[in-house]
Design a protein around this motif. Structure first.
Motif, PDB file in Angstrom:
ATOM      1  N   LEU A 249       0.846  -1.186   0.000  1.00 47.59           N
ATOM      2  CA  LEU A 249       0.000   0.000   0.000  1.00 47.59           C
ATOM      3  C   LEU A 249       0.884   1.240   0.000  1.00 47.59           C
ATOM      4  O   LEU A 249       1.834   1.333   0.784  1.00 47.59           O
ATOM      5  N   LEU A 250       0.564   2.190  -0.864  1.00 43.42           N
ATOM      6  CA  LEU A 250       1.345   3.421  -0.976  1.00 43.42           C
ATOM      7  C   LEU A 250       0.497   4.628  -0.594  1.00 43.42           C
ATOM      8  O   LEU A 250      -0.697   4.670  -0.873  1.00 43.42           O
ATOM      9  N   ALA A 251       1.154   5.603   0.043  1.00 38.03           N
ATOM     10  CA  ALA A 251       0.494   6.859   0.407  1.00 38.03           C
ATOM     11  C   ALA A 251       1.532   7.968   0.398  1.00 38.03           C
ATOM     12  O   ALA A 251       2.741   7.697   0.470  1.00 38.03           O
ATOM     13  N   PRO A 252       1.092   9.227   0.303  1.00 36.49           N
ATOM     14  CA  PRO A 252       2.051  10.332   0.369  1.00 36.49           C
ATOM     15  C   PRO A 252       2.789  10.329   1.703  1.00 36.49           C
ATOM     16  O   PRO A 252       2.253   9.865   2.714  1.00 36.49           O
TER      17      PRO A 252
ATOM     18  N   LEU B  53       4.527  10.423  -6.985  1.00 37.24           N
ATOM     19  CA  LEU B  53       5.645  11.368  -6.890  1.00 37.24           C
ATOM     20  C   LEU B  53       5.478  12.546  -7.837  1.00 37.24           C
ATOM     21  O   LEU B  53       6.279  13.484  -7.799  1.00 37.24           O
ATOM     22  N   GLY B  54       4.490  12.487  -8.708  1.00 39.90           N
ATOM     23  CA  GLY B  54       4.315  13.532  -9.703  1.00 39.90           C
ATOM     24  C   GLY B  54       5.143  13.306 -10.947  1.00 39.90           C
ATOM     25  O   GLY B  54       5.263  14.195 -11.799  1.00 39.90           O
TER      26      GLY B  54
ATOM     27  N   PRO C 103       8.049   5.437 -15.624  1.00 39.08           N
ATOM     28  CA  PRO C 103       6.896   6.281 -15.948  1.00 39.08           C
ATOM     29  C   PRO C 103       5.604   5.472 -16.001  1.00 39.08           C
ATOM     30  O   PRO C 103       5.570   4.355 -16.520  1.00 39.08           O
ATOM     31  N   GLY C 104       4.550   6.043 -15.432  1.00 43.01           N
ATOM     32  CA  GLY C 104       3.242   5.425 -15.526  1.00 43.01           C
ATOM     33  C   GLY C 104       2.874   4.484 -14.404  1.00 43.01           C
ATOM     34  O   GLY C 104       1.731   4.017 -14.341  1.00 43.01           O
ATOM     35  N   THR C 105       3.799   4.189 -13.489  1.00 43.74           N
ATOM     36  CA  THR C 105       3.452   3.318 -12.366  1.00 43.74           C
ATOM     37  C   THR C 105       2.686   4.100 -11.306  1.00 43.74           C
ATOM     38  O   THR C 105       2.718   5.337 -11.262  1.00 43.74           O
ATOM     39  N   VAL C 106       2.004   3.357 -10.447  1.00 45.02           N
ATOM     40  CA  VAL C 106       1.292   3.985  -9.331  1.00 45.02           C
ATOM     41  C   VAL C 106       2.271   4.772  -8.461  1.00 45.02           C
ATOM     42  O   VAL C 106       1.965   5.873  -7.992  1.00 45.02           O
TER      43      VAL C 106
ATOM     44  N   THR D 293       9.905   9.861   0.913  1.00 45.37           N
ATOM     45  CA  THR D 293       9.439   9.841  -0.471  1.00 45.37           C
ATOM     46  C   THR D 293       8.020   9.293  -0.556  1.00 45.37           C
ATOM     47  O   THR D 293       7.164   9.861  -1.242  1.00 45.37           O
ATOM     48  N   LEU D 294       7.762   8.185   0.120  1.00 45.96           N
ATOM     49  CA  LEU D 294       6.450   7.551   0.144  1.00 45.96           C
ATOM     50  C   LEU D 294       6.232   6.897   1.508  1.00 45.96           C
ATOM     51  O   LEU D 294       7.187   6.462   2.165  1.00 45.96           O
TER      52      LEU D 294
END
Length: 374
Positions: free
Chosen positions: A260-263, A307-308, A299-302, A269-270
């Motif tokens: 699971l990823l979040a800001p 990260l923008g 590029p294009g990954t979740v 960084t994550l």
């Protein structure tokens, strides 16, 4: 007089902590060469049939139910072979499909002290062939006076105190199990309406935004297990992601690992919550960190989207996990993993410690299936 068939089987063993994991280390020559016989012995040693591993030396948690098997290298360019085994004591299963980067941290010291690698005065470089994935990892071990040093000033979150630093470099992590950095051919896939990224670098993972599953990504580890609806949904996503990655029997495997990823909230960084796959890790797996950090460069990954945009190399990725932080250093690498795909060299700081050595005993036969299910 004890009949020979009833005698327990003694095996030389060294218990070591590697990173935030712990488990027995064996020389390959001390274990049966036939995988089924080897696995039966490991199940007995670790205490299969009980979730606490009460009749063995398993630690009652996936992080402490791990085994490392080390022997002479069978691949050119390597110093030693390292086979990792995740022992699922409750189910009575030995899974050798993944690698473990935390246990990996102790392989170099174990190999040196077992006489497989000759130490030099200062720093000894041990090139490790991970048999599970076929990949090479370089470990730099502190060896003043040609002796392994365990005491030092390095700190890693999730382990108390300080210790000597061990630097690990994953030289070509891409395609560890599938042969491709992007096993599905796409940086992002939709599964049941949820965007996920399937990445294979050091270990196959399924990355998903915590918010897309109704979570913040900052929850304590124990809170996930009690949310049965969430765990069932995460497992369904994982199994389908595994199928698309080329693992039709993912339900019976520990890969891919869900992340699971979040800001970030603490300057990293994550924020991450890593699953093993049915419990949330109390820190962050090293192989999982390599895979997730690598995804940040694609590029294009979740991960890159959070990260923008993709991370430029060289660069650091710092993960905020339940026990603190973990930083992965990424530098451009030449390892090809498919047309137009390559993964960076990932460097991580770990520590290790030798805890005890002696003889561990296995039963002369495996526990009955009924006992394993008890």
């Amino acid at each position: 007089m004890t009949h020979p068939v009833n005698r327990q089987i003694g095996i030389p063993c060294v218990m070591m902590r590697g990173g935030t994991s712990r488990g027995p280390f064996f020389l390959a020559s001390d274990l049966p060469a036939v995988p089924a016989e080897r696995d039966a012995l490991l199940l007995s040693v670790m205490g299969a049939g009980n979730d606490l591993g009460i009749d063995g030396i398993g630690g009652g948690n996936p992080l402490t139910s791990k085994v490392a098997i080390v022997g002479p290298a069978t691949r050119a360019g390597a110093d030693v072979d390292y086979l990792f085994a995740q022992v699922r004591v409750q189910e009575g299963v030995v899974d050798t499909s993944p690698n473990c980067g935390n246990m990996l941290a102790a392989v170099g010291p174990f190999a040196i002290e077992s006489g497989l690698v000759r130490a030099v005065d200062g720093v000894t470089v041990v090139r490790i062939h991970n048999v599970n994935t076929g990949k090479l990892i370089e470990a730099r071990i502190q060896t003043p006076g040609a002796q392994v040093a365990y005491e030092g000033e390095a700190v890693i979150d999730g382990v108390p105190g300080t210790a000597a630093p061990i630097h690990l470099a994953f030289l070509d992590a891409a395609g560890a199990n599938t042969g491709r950095l992007l096993p599905t051919g796409s940086p992002t896939d939709l599964i049941d309406g949820i965007a996920v990224s399937c990445i294979d670098a050091a270990i196959p993972v399924m990355l998903v935004r915590a918010a897309d599953l109704g979570k913040t990504g900052y929850e304590p580890t124990d809170g996930f297990r009690s949310d049965r609806a969430f765990m069932a949904r995460l497992e369904a996503l994982r199994v389908e992601a595994g199928r698309r990655m080329g693992f039709p029997n993912a339900a019976g495997m520990v890969i891919p690992k869900p992340v699971l990823l979040a800001p970030p909230t603490r300057g990293g960084t994550l924020s991450v919550r890593y699953f093993m796959p049915h419990d949330c890790h109390r820190a962050m797996a090293i192989t999982g960190a390599v895979a997730t950090a690598t995804a940040c460069t694609v590029p294009g990954t979740v991960a890159a989207a959070l990260l923008g945009g993709p991370l430029a190399m060289p660069g650091d990725v710092t993960f905020e996990h339940p026990a603190g932080r973990l930083t992965v250093r990424l530098e451009a690498g030449a390892g090809a993993s498919g047309p137009g795909q390559s993964a960076p060299v990932a460097g991580i700081l770990r520590t290790a410690r030798r805890l005890f050595e002696g003889t561990v005993f296995a039963r002369p036969s495996t526990p009955p299936r009924a006992a394993m299910a008890a």
